[in-house]
Scaffold this motif. Structure first.
Motif, PDB file in Angstrom:
ATOM      1  N   THR A 119      -3.931   3.364  -6.641  1.00 16.96           N
ATOM      2  CA  THR A 119      -4.960   2.893  -5.706  1.00 16.96           C
ATOM      3  C   THR A 119      -5.295   1.434  -5.990  1.00 16.96           C
ATOM      4  O   THR A 119      -5.442   0.615  -5.069  1.00 16.96           O
ATOM      5  CB  THR A 119      -6.233   3.751  -5.822  1.00 16.96           C
ATOM      6  N   LEU A 120      -5.401   1.095  -7.270  1.00 21.28           N
ATOM      7  CA  LEU A 120      -5.671  -0.292  -7.660  1.00 21.28           C
ATOM      8  C   LEU A 120      -4.530  -1.203  -7.216  1.00 21.28           C
ATOM      9  O   LEU A 120      -4.764  -2.292  -6.681  1.00 21.28           O
ATOM     10  CB  LEU A 120      -5.855  -0.375  -9.175  1.00 21.28           C
ATOM     11  N   LEU A 121      -3.289  -0.755  -7.426  1.00 20.72           N
ATOM     12  CA  LEU A 121      -2.132  -1.550  -7.011  1.00 20.72           C
ATOM     13  C   LEU A 121      -2.115  -1.749  -5.503  1.00 20.72           C
ATOM     14  O   LEU A 121      -1.858  -2.862  -5.025  1.00 20.72           O
ATOM     15  CB  LEU A 121      -0.843  -0.868  -7.461  1.00 20.72           C
ATOM     16  N   SER A 122      -2.403  -0.681  -4.750  1.00 16.55           N
ATOM     17  CA  SER A 122      -2.414  -0.809  -3.304  1.00 16.55           C
ATOM     18  C   SER A 122      -3.488  -1.791  -2.840  1.00 16.55           C
ATOM     19  O   SER A 122      -3.275  -2.581  -1.928  1.00 16.55           O
ATOM     20  CB  SER A 122      -2.621   0.565  -2.631  1.00 16.55           C
ATOM     21  N   ASN A 123      -4.645  -1.753  -3.509  1.00 14.34           N
ATOM     22  CA  ASN A 123      -5.727  -2.697  -3.165  1.00 14.34           C
ATOM     23  C   ASN A 123      -5.304  -4.138  -3.444  1.00 14.34           C
ATOM     24  O   ASN A 123      -5.609  -5.041  -2.653  1.00 14.34           O
ATOM     25  CB  ASN A 123      -6.994  -2.363  -3.957  1.00 14.34           C
ATOM     26  N   ILE A 124      -4.611  -4.354  -4.549  1.00 16.64           N
ATOM     27  CA  ILE A 124      -4.145  -5.701  -4.892  1.00 16.64           C
ATOM     28  C   ILE A 124      -3.134  -6.194  -3.865  1.00 16.64           C
ATOM     29  O   ILE A 124      -3.209  -7.344  -3.389  1.00 16.64           O
ATOM     30  CB  ILE A 124      -3.519  -5.704  -6.307  1.00 16.64           C
ATOM     31  N   LEU A 125      -2.178  -5.320  -3.515  1.00 14.61           N
ATOM     32  CA  LEU A 125      -1.160  -5.701  -2.550  1.00 14.61           C
ATOM     33  C   LEU A 125      -1.775  -5.976  -1.169  1.00 14.61           C
ATOM     34  O   LEU A 125      -1.429  -6.952  -0.506  1.00 14.61           O
ATOM     35  CB  LEU A 125      -0.109  -4.593  -2.429  1.00 14.61           C
ATOM     36  N   LEU A 126      -2.683  -5.101  -0.763  1.00 11.67           N
ATOM     37  CA  LEU A 126      -3.312  -5.265   0.550  1.00 11.67           C
ATOM     38  C   LEU A 126      -4.203  -6.499   0.607  1.00 11.67           C
ATOM     39  O   LEU A 126      -4.235  -7.213   1.602  1.00 11.67           O
ATOM     40  CB  LEU A 126      -4.130  -4.014   0.879  1.00 11.67           C
TER      41      LEU A 126
END
Length: 218
Positions: free
Chosen positions: A207-214
């Motif tokens: 979830t953290l990675l997806s937030n960073i990418l987004l």
């Protein structure tokens, strides 16, 4: 392949084939593809070796069929939510948020799937499975790519994704998905191998990675 083609193809699988694919999938994800023979699968599924080879030709072809089937099953799970007006009417950025959240759920509920695809990729390269034998598998992957690429294109068009990414085209898709999918596979493979792994929640990491990418797309 369209969404309807995928669902139609999934419905054409016989109960017998479904049983063999499911059992083979379980054996491969548990013991590794290399260490499971066609004879073991035949015994597990109460199928003669002759019938198994008649249905799938060879072990490499069986692994391709399983990979295709596994992707189809996962897509069948998520497609209904991508056809609802709440998704189709959303901005491109918001659609990507939904897609990434679905991948997090995939990790939470289907780590075996992520593990199998990793094992299959390695096995396919080692066995040099011909591209001609991977047509159906690639068609399912291209459908995934189409859904995500359309969200990216829509986001750039409606302004929810920075227009500077226009010049990257397909490269943006591959960068996003290779990064996220590789992380999900890594977590599904290592699990709690080390003591420090048990202290790190995989879902939160993704979830953290997806937030960073987004966040980087705004």
């Amino acid at each position: 392949m369209t969404i309807m083609d995928l669902l139609s193809d999934q419905n054409r699988i016989s109960e017998r084939e479904e049983k063999i694919l499911s059992a083979s999938f379980d054996l491969f994800t548990t013991h590794g593809i290399e260490d499971v023979s066609m004879e073991t699968i035949a015994e597990k599924t109460k199928t003669s070796s002759e019938e198994l080879y008649r249905m799938f030709t060879s072990k490499p072809m069986l692994t391709v069929r399983i990979a295709t089937w596994a992707w189809q099953k996962r897509m069948e799970d998520v497609l209904p939510s991508l056809l609802k007006p709440k998704y189709t009417n959303a901005k491109g950025y918001e659609q990507l948020e939904v897609i990434f959240s679905l991948f997090v759920k995939l990790y939470e509920k289907n780590t075996e799937f992520l593990r199998y695809i990793y094992l299959f990729d390695s096995y396919a390269v080692k066995e040099q499975i011909p591209k001609a034998s991977m047509v159906q598998y690639e068609a399912v992957i291209l459908l995934v790519k189409q859904i995500i690429s359309e969200a990216i294109e829509k986001g750039i068009s409606d302004g929810s994704i920075n227009e500077k990414y226009t010049k990257y085209g397909e490269l943006l898709y591959f960068t996003l998905m290779h990064t996220f999918f590789s992380a999900a596979q890594k977590l599904s493979l290592s699990g709690k191998m080390l003591d420090m792994d048990s202290k790190m929640n995989g879902s939160i990491q993704l979830t953290l990675l997806s937030n960073i990418l987004l966040e980087g797309l705004k």
